[in-house]
Design a protein around this motif. Structure first.
Motif, PDB file in Angstrom:
ATOM      1  N   MET A  21      11.796   4.537   5.613  1.00  0.00           N
ATOM      2  CA  MET A  21      11.271   4.693   6.969  1.00  0.00           C
ATOM      3  C   MET A  21       9.786   4.389   6.972  1.00  0.00           C
ATOM      4  SD  MET A  21      13.426   8.154   7.684  1.00  0.00           S
ATOM      5  CE  MET A  21      13.197   8.671   5.985  1.00  0.00           C
ATOM      6  N   ALA A  22       9.359   3.563   7.918  1.00  0.00           N
ATOM      7  CA  ALA A  22       7.956   3.167   8.016  1.00  0.00           C
ATOM      8  C   ALA A  22       7.110   4.355   8.446  1.00  0.00           C
ATOM      9  CB  ALA A  22       7.797   2.026   9.011  1.00  0.00           C
ATOM     10  N   GLY A  23       5.889   4.392   7.917  1.00  0.00           N
ATOM     11  CA  GLY A  23       4.945   5.425   8.293  1.00  0.00           C
ATOM     12  C   GLY A  23       4.188   5.033   9.553  1.00  0.00           C
ATOM     13  N   HIS A  63      10.178  -8.991   0.099  1.00  0.00           N
ATOM     14  CA  HIS A  63      11.314  -8.426   0.819  1.00  0.00           C
ATOM     15  C   HIS A  63      10.784  -7.825   2.130  1.00  0.00           C
ATOM     16  CE1 HIS A  63      14.544  -5.632   1.740  1.00  0.00           C
ATOM     17  NE2 HIS A  63      15.285  -6.188   0.794  1.00  0.00           N
ATOM     18  N   PRO A  64      11.451  -8.072   3.257  1.00  0.00           N
ATOM     19  CA  PRO A  64      10.944  -7.556   4.539  1.00  0.00           C
ATOM     20  C   PRO A  64      10.682  -6.048   4.533  1.00  0.00           C
ATOM     21  CG  PRO A  64      12.759  -9.061   4.927  1.00  0.00           C
ATOM     22  CD  PRO A  64      12.671  -8.866   3.434  1.00  0.00           C
ATOM     23  N   ALA A  65      11.547  -5.264   3.911  1.00  0.00           N
ATOM     24  CA  ALA A  65      11.315  -3.818   3.853  1.00  0.00           C
ATOM     25  C   ALA A  65      10.041  -3.502   3.079  1.00  0.00           C
ATOM     26  CB  ALA A  65      12.506  -3.112   3.210  1.00  0.00           C
ATOM     27  N   HIS A  66       9.805  -4.233   1.995  1.00  0.00           N
ATOM     28  CA  HIS A  66       8.599  -4.006   1.196  1.00  0.00           C
ATOM     29  C   HIS A  66       7.355  -4.330   2.013  1.00  0.00           C
ATOM     30  CE1 HIS A  66      11.127  -4.865  -2.676  1.00  0.00           C
ATOM     31  NE2 HIS A  66      11.510  -3.775  -2.048  1.00  0.00           N
ATOM     32  N   GLU A  67       7.397  -5.429   2.767  1.00  0.00           N
ATOM     33  CA  GLU A  67       6.237  -5.828   3.584  1.00  0.00           C
ATOM     34  C   GLU A  67       5.897  -4.741   4.609  1.00  0.00           C
ATOM     35  OE1 GLU A  67       4.238  -8.461   3.162  1.00  0.00           O
ATOM     36  OE2 GLU A  67       5.419  -9.380   1.573  1.00  0.00           O
ATOM     37  N   TRP A  68       6.915  -4.188   5.269  1.00  0.00           N
ATOM     38  CA  TRP A  68       6.679  -3.119   6.252  1.00  0.00           C
ATOM     39  C   TRP A  68       6.062  -1.896   5.578  1.00  0.00           C
ATOM     40  CZ3 TRP A  68       6.996  -2.544  11.467  1.00  0.00           C
ATOM     41  CH2 TRP A  68       7.513  -3.624  12.182  1.00  0.00           C
ATOM     42  N   LEU A  69       6.586  -1.515   4.421  1.00  0.00           N
ATOM     43  CA  LEU A  69       6.093  -0.324   3.737  1.00  0.00           C
ATOM     44  C   LEU A  69       4.709  -0.542   3.131  1.00  0.00           C
ATOM     45  CD1 LEU A  69       9.499   0.748   2.228  1.00  0.00           C
ATOM     46  CD2 LEU A  69       8.274   1.877   4.093  1.00  0.00           C
ATOM     47  N   MET A  70       4.409  -1.768   2.695  1.00  0.00           N
ATOM     48  CA  MET A  70       3.058  -2.065   2.204  1.00  0.00           C
ATOM     49  C   MET A  70       2.056  -1.950   3.344  1.00  0.00           C
ATOM     50  SD  MET A  70       3.344  -5.210  -0.499  1.00  0.00           S
ATOM     51  CE  MET A  70       4.940  -5.929  -0.213  1.00  0.00           C
ATOM     52  N   ALA A  71       2.444  -2.405   4.526  1.00  0.00           N
ATOM     53  CA  ALA A  71       1.531  -2.409   5.673  1.00  0.00           C
ATOM     54  C   ALA A  71       1.349  -1.025   6.283  1.00  0.00           C
ATOM     55  CB  ALA A  71       2.057  -3.375   6.742  1.00  0.00           C
ATOM     56  N   ARG A  72       2.404  -0.223   6.330  1.00  0.00           N
ATOM     57  CA  ARG A  72       2.348   1.038   7.065  1.00  0.00           C
ATOM     58  C   ARG A  72       2.592   2.276   6.223  1.00  0.00           C
ATOM     59  NH1 ARG A  72       5.700   0.440  12.536  1.00  0.00           N
ATOM     60  NH2 ARG A  72       5.137   2.623  12.571  1.00  0.00           N
ATOM     61  N   GLY A  73       2.910   2.098   4.947  1.00  0.00           N
ATOM     62  CA  GLY A  73       3.318   3.261   4.162  1.00  0.00           C
ATOM     63  C   GLY A  73       4.677   3.721   4.661  1.00  0.00           C
ATOM     64  N   GLY A  74       5.211   4.750   4.069  1.00  0.00           N
ATOM     65  CA  GLY A  74       6.487   5.229   4.556  1.00  0.00           C
ATOM     66  C   GLY A  74       7.143   6.208   3.618  1.00  0.00           C
ATOM     67  N   THR A  75       8.340   6.603   4.004  1.00  0.00           N
ATOM     68  CA  THR A  75       9.079   7.604   3.260  1.00  0.00           C
ATOM     69  C   THR A  75      10.446   7.070   2.843  1.00  0.00           C
ATOM     70  OG1 THR A  75       9.909   8.539   5.330  1.00  0.00           O
ATOM     71  CG2 THR A  75       7.941   9.567   4.390  1.00  0.00           C
ATOM     72  N   CYS A  76      11.030   7.773   1.905  1.00  0.00           N
ATOM     73  CA  CYS A  76      12.374   7.469   1.424  1.00  0.00           C
ATOM     74  C   CYS A  76      13.177   8.765   1.481  1.00  0.00           C
ATOM     75  CB  CYS A  76      12.314   6.963  -0.018  1.00  0.00           C
ATOM     76  SG  CYS A  76      13.943   6.668  -0.762  1.00  0.00           S
ATOM     77  N   ALA A  77      14.463   8.640   1.814  1.00  0.00           N
ATOM     78  CA  ALA A  77      15.392   9.767   1.756  1.00  0.00           C
ATOM     79  C   ALA A  77      16.688   9.230   1.154  1.00  0.00           C
ATOM     80  CB  ALA A  77      15.640  10.333   3.144  1.00  0.00           C
ATOM     81  N   TYR A  78      17.504  10.107   0.611  1.00  0.00           N
ATOM     82  CA  TYR A  78      18.741   9.644  -0.013  1.00  0.00           C
ATOM     83  C   TYR A  78      19.875  10.637   0.226  1.00  0.00           C
ATOM     84  CZ  TYR A  78      17.014  12.806  -3.625  1.00  0.00           C
ATOM     85  OH  TYR A  78      16.520  13.887  -4.290  1.00  0.00           O
ATOM     86  N   SER A  79      21.091  10.139   0.042  1.00  0.00           N
ATOM     87  CA  SER A  79      22.309  10.943   0.121  1.00  0.00           C
ATOM     88  C   SER A  79      23.188  10.526  -1.044  1.00  0.00           C
ATOM     89  CB  SER A  79      23.034  10.699   1.449  1.00  0.00           C
ATOM     90  OG  SER A  79      24.279  11.382   1.473  1.00  0.00           O
ATOM     91  N   LEU A  80      23.712  11.490  -1.762  1.00  0.00           N
ATOM     92  CA  LEU A  80      24.547  11.193  -2.923  1.00  0.00           C
ATOM     93  C   LEU A  80      26.024  11.169  -2.538  1.00  0.00           C
ATOM     94  CD1 LEU A  80      22.783  13.480  -5.539  1.00  0.00           C
ATOM     95  CD2 LEU A  80      22.366  11.056  -5.044  1.00  0.00           C
ATOM     96  N   ALA A  81      26.772  10.283  -3.164  1.00  0.00           N
ATOM     97  CA  ALA A  81      28.204  10.179  -2.908  1.00  0.00           C
ATOM     98  C   ALA A  81      28.874  11.517  -3.223  1.00  0.00           C
ATOM     99  CB  ALA A  81      28.815   9.067  -3.757  1.00  0.00           C
ATOM    100  N   PRO A  82      29.811  11.924  -2.380  1.00  0.00           N
ATOM    101  CA  PRO A  82      30.501  13.196  -2.645  1.00  0.00           C
ATOM    102  C   PRO A  82      31.346  13.115  -3.904  1.00  0.00           C
ATOM    103  CG  PRO A  82      31.523  12.046  -0.801  1.00  0.00           C
ATOM    104  CD  PRO A  82      30.306  11.254  -1.192  1.00  0.00           C
TER     105      PRO A  82
END
Length: 156
Positions: free
Chosen positions: A49-51, A99-118
């Motif tokens: 997620m972009a900051g 990578h487009p996601a990397h470019e957005w995060l480099m420009a704005r910072g951001g967060t990561c979240a995850y969900s593990l397979a049940p």
């Protein structure tokens, strides 16, 4: 770890992850500044997620979600997010776009979240597959916003 109030993420937690027996996205952390020791080496999905103060404007609505990914290899979520984080921390390159996601995060910072397979029997025959869950998340996002997240490419 950082909390993230994105309403699309909250909706996907319920309508997609929860519907198939996956836990909600958790373990939220700053992708550039933090590297929590407890990031699991299990199969799962993750979201970037972009900051910044303003979410991304999509054709319908807004969201901070930039990218959904899957982690199915040996080092799971930890290994996959680590690969992305390394490229993001290297910063922009003068000769080519990353990578487009990397470019957005480099420009704005951001967060990561995850969900593990049940670990228990999933509610859907493919429900334990991270690849399948990643597709479900992208499809649900696309229904809500009429396009894929900016880092997952465009719908043809």
């Amino acid at each position: 770890m950082t909390e993230h109030p994105d309403s699309t993420l909250q909706r996907l937690n319920t309508e997609v992850l929860g519907a198939y027996g996956w836990p909600p996205f958790g373990g939220v952390f700053d992708i550039i500044e933090e590297w929590p020791a407890g990031i699991p080496t299990k199969i799962g999905v993750y979201v970037f997620m972009a900051g910044g103060d303003k979410p991304i404007t999509y054709p319908v609505g807004e969201s901070s979600i930039v990218y959904f990914g899957k982690a199915e290899q040996q080092r799971g979520v930890r290994g996959r997010v680590s690969q992305h984080r390394g490229r993001i921390k290297m910063g922009p390159h003068e000769r080519w776009a990353g990578h487009p996601a990397h470019e957005w995060l480099m420009a704005r910072g951001g967060t990561c979240a995850y969900s593990l397979a049940p670990e228990r029997e999933p509610a859907h025959p493919l429900g334990h597959s991270a690849s399948w869950m990643e597709r479900e998340l992208i499809t649900a996002f696309q229904r809500l916003h009429r396009t894929r997240p900016v880092g997952n490419g465009t719908a043809a």
